[in-house]
Design an enzyme around this catalytic site. Structure first.
Site, PDB file in Angstrom:
ATOM      1  N   CYS A  62      -2.086   8.609   3.068  1.00 24.27           N
ATOM      2  CA  CYS A  62      -1.996   8.252   1.647  1.00 24.27           C
ATOM      3  C   CYS A  62      -3.326   8.529   0.965  1.00 24.27           C
ATOM      4  O   CYS A  62      -3.379   8.616  -0.260  1.00 24.27           O
ATOM      5  CB  CYS A  62      -1.524   6.829   1.455  1.00 24.27           C
ATOM      6  SG  CYS A  62      -2.451   5.650   2.376  1.00 24.27           S
ATOM      7  N   GLU A 101       0.881  -1.179   0.000  1.00 20.34           N
ATOM      8  CA  GLU A 101       0.000   0.000   0.000  1.00 20.34           C
ATOM      9  C   GLU A 101       0.908   1.215   0.000  1.00 20.34           C
ATOM     10  O   GLU A 101       1.640   1.434   0.963  1.00 20.34           O
ATOM     11  CB  GLU A 101      -0.858   0.045   1.264  1.00 20.34           C
ATOM     12  CG  GLU A 101      -2.012  -0.912   1.289  1.00 20.34           C
ATOM     13  CD  GLU A 101      -2.946  -0.761   0.123  1.00 20.34           C
ATOM     14  OE1 GLU A 101      -3.009   0.342  -0.472  1.00 20.34           O
ATOM     15  OE2 GLU A 101      -3.600  -1.760  -0.196  1.00 20.34           O
TER      16      GLU A 101
END
Ligand code: UN1
Length: 496
Positions: free
Chosen positions: A284, A250
């Site tokens: 993020c 990720e």
């Protein structure tokens, strides 16, 4: 004297073999020393992996519903200790208490979801093509999982990885970011308090270079899950590819919020403030681009700058604070360097653009929430992840153009569209290249029971959370039982 913390290896709290420690300080007040934490090395990792391998042989045989019960207890312990952990987390990484409480809650949700999954973990039973023969699949654990996590969600992200790994019957070697070792320690305490067999979890503190690399390169760690930068993820990908390891990544995002001319502008304003400056932009999923329709562009920008300038910076432990500090000096300097790049490329600085001053903020890594307008698609501020409180505003003329601009970056994690047009919103949900699209909500706020992850250079095809992550932490095995008493040849005797 601040406390000196230890690793948890071989079922005990132990000092690192290196004998070295580093200081972990409060980013809102660097006079506040949270503690000294081990700067471990490859030997510590090797001991942890060997111990985890032994524990794996026991844990894999514990029935999945019983493993689920342990995770339910973990959820109970986290619930009981929620406030204490949230406060410790704010002290060590800065984000405001409402957010660190949410971070612990995400761990609680993940624990209870995992507990339920212990009674599912479905395989399939399908008809065999032959008579008197059964064909079925079931899910098996894999081995020792190496878990490497970032600073921004010090509880939630480790739990997204560790809980499904454990539920599936794997043992875990856990390396939290060196910026948040205290929260990592508290998580391991909670696992032990809930009754997890001690050697099933191993905690090794230290940096990515020494500890992270040793985990990724260890031949007895067949699966790795990593959340962090796209650059580091690419290196991990090379190693794991060469060593035939299973890897879940990720990584970065350059998430846009599109605000159309028919949007509820007050709603969109609250959304962009939360999306861009929550966690001081260090997510993020942060909203780092605002694609504004030309008809509402000037009005919305005035509303936005007015609110951004009023955001109150301070310690996240103070109830009136809206934006906490950045995590460390390097993060702050990186943000400043992007601001300088944007100024150099001619983007129009509307507010912020420098470190926050004043006596109250002078001992922390505070950066003023920053808005640039007139940013051209293709400019570096429009393309690259900053991971700080900086919003790039791009003027757009239509939804089609907005979708094109949204998609024209190398990342694809989250996205957002504010509109009242039902047809347009479904078209965007279909055509935006991202793992997540929000309609009339900002780019942050994913829920623990839905798959989380992104496309393109944000990830490598895996998802965390929800039902999908259980695929990553288990392997499918197929069992055929032929009770016909004769040799039946698949594909040959089938159609006689
Ligand atoms: C991250 O920033 O790495 O949706 C994860 C969100 C959070 C998770 C963010 N639940 O913003």
């Amino acid at each position: 004297m601040a406390k000196t913390f230890k690793n948890f290896i071989g079922g005990a709290w132990v000092a690192p073999t290196t004998g070295e420690y580093y200081e972990n300080r409060n980013p809102a007040d660097w006079n506040d020393l949270v503690g000294r934490f081990p700067r471990s090395g490859p030997k510590d990792v090797d001991r942890a992996v060997r111990s985890a391998l032994g524990a794996f042989e026991q844990w894999r045989r514990v029935p999945a519903p019983v493993r689920g019960d342990v995770l339910r207890h973990v959820g109970d312990v986290l619930t009981a200790r929620k406030e204490e952990i949230a406060r410790a987390m704010t002290r060590e990484m800065g984000k405001v208490l409402a957010e660190t409480r949410g971070d612990v809650q995400e761990g609680i949700d993940t624990a209870y979801y995992a507990a339920g999954e212990g009674r599912r973990l479905f395989g399939h039973t399908v008809p065999s093509e032959l008579r008197d023969k059964w064909a079925m699949s079931y899910r098996r654990p894999i081995g020792v999982a190496g878990i490497i996590t970032p600073f921004n969600f010090p509880m939630a992200i480790p739990t997204w990885k560790i809980f499904p790994a454990l539920l599936c019957g794997n043992a875990v070697v856990f390396k939290p970011s060196a910026d948040v070792p205290h929260t990592g320690t508290l998580l391991v305490e909670c696992l032990l308090e809930a009754g997890l067999p001690p050697e099933v979890i191993q905690l090794v503190h230290g940096g990515g270079g020494a500890v992270g690399n040793a985990i990724v390169n260890h031949p007895r760690v067949p699966l790795i899950s990593f959340t962090g930068s796209t650059e580091t993820g690419a290196k991990l990908g090379e190693t794991c590819g060469r060593m035939h390891k299973r890897l879940s990544l990720e990584m970065g995002g350059k998430n846009a919020m599109i605000v159309m001319d028919d949007a509820d502008l007050d709603l969109a304003l609250d959304g962009v403030l939360w999306g861009a400056f929550g966690t001081t932009g260090q997510r993020c999923t942060a909203t780092s681009r605002l694609l504004l329709h030309r008809k509402v562009h000037d009005r919305f920008l005035r509303m936005l700058v007015d609110r951004v300038e009023k955001l109150r910076l301070g310690s996240g432990l103070d109830a009136t604070t809206e934006v906490g500090p950045m995590i460390n000096q390097a993060a702050l300097e990186n943000t400043q360097s992007y601001v300088d790049v944007a100024l150099g490329e001619g983007d129009d600085l509307l507010c912020g653009g420098r470190r926050a001053g004043g006596a109250r903020l002078s001992k922390g890594w505070f950066y003023k929430p920053t808005v640039f307008a007139g940013v051209k698609p293709g400019n570096r501020l429009e393309q690259e992840e900053v991971f700080g409180p900086v919003l790039a505003v791009v003027r757009i003329n239509s939804l089609d153009q907005a979708i094109r601009v949204n998609n024209d970056v190398k990342y694809g994690l989250s996205s957002s569209l504010y509109t009242r047009d039902v047809n347009g919103s479904f078209r965007a949900a279909q055509d935006i290249d991202a793992g997540i699209t929000y309609i009339n909500a900002p780019t942050i706020g994913a829920e623990a029971h839905l798959p989380f992850g992104g496309v393109k250079e944000t990830g490598n095809g895996h998802r965390e959370g929800g039902w999908e992550v259980y695929e990553f932490y288990s392997e499918t095995k197929v069992v055929y039982v032929d009770y016909s008493g004769t040799l039946q040849r698949a594909q040959i005797d089938t159609y006689d």
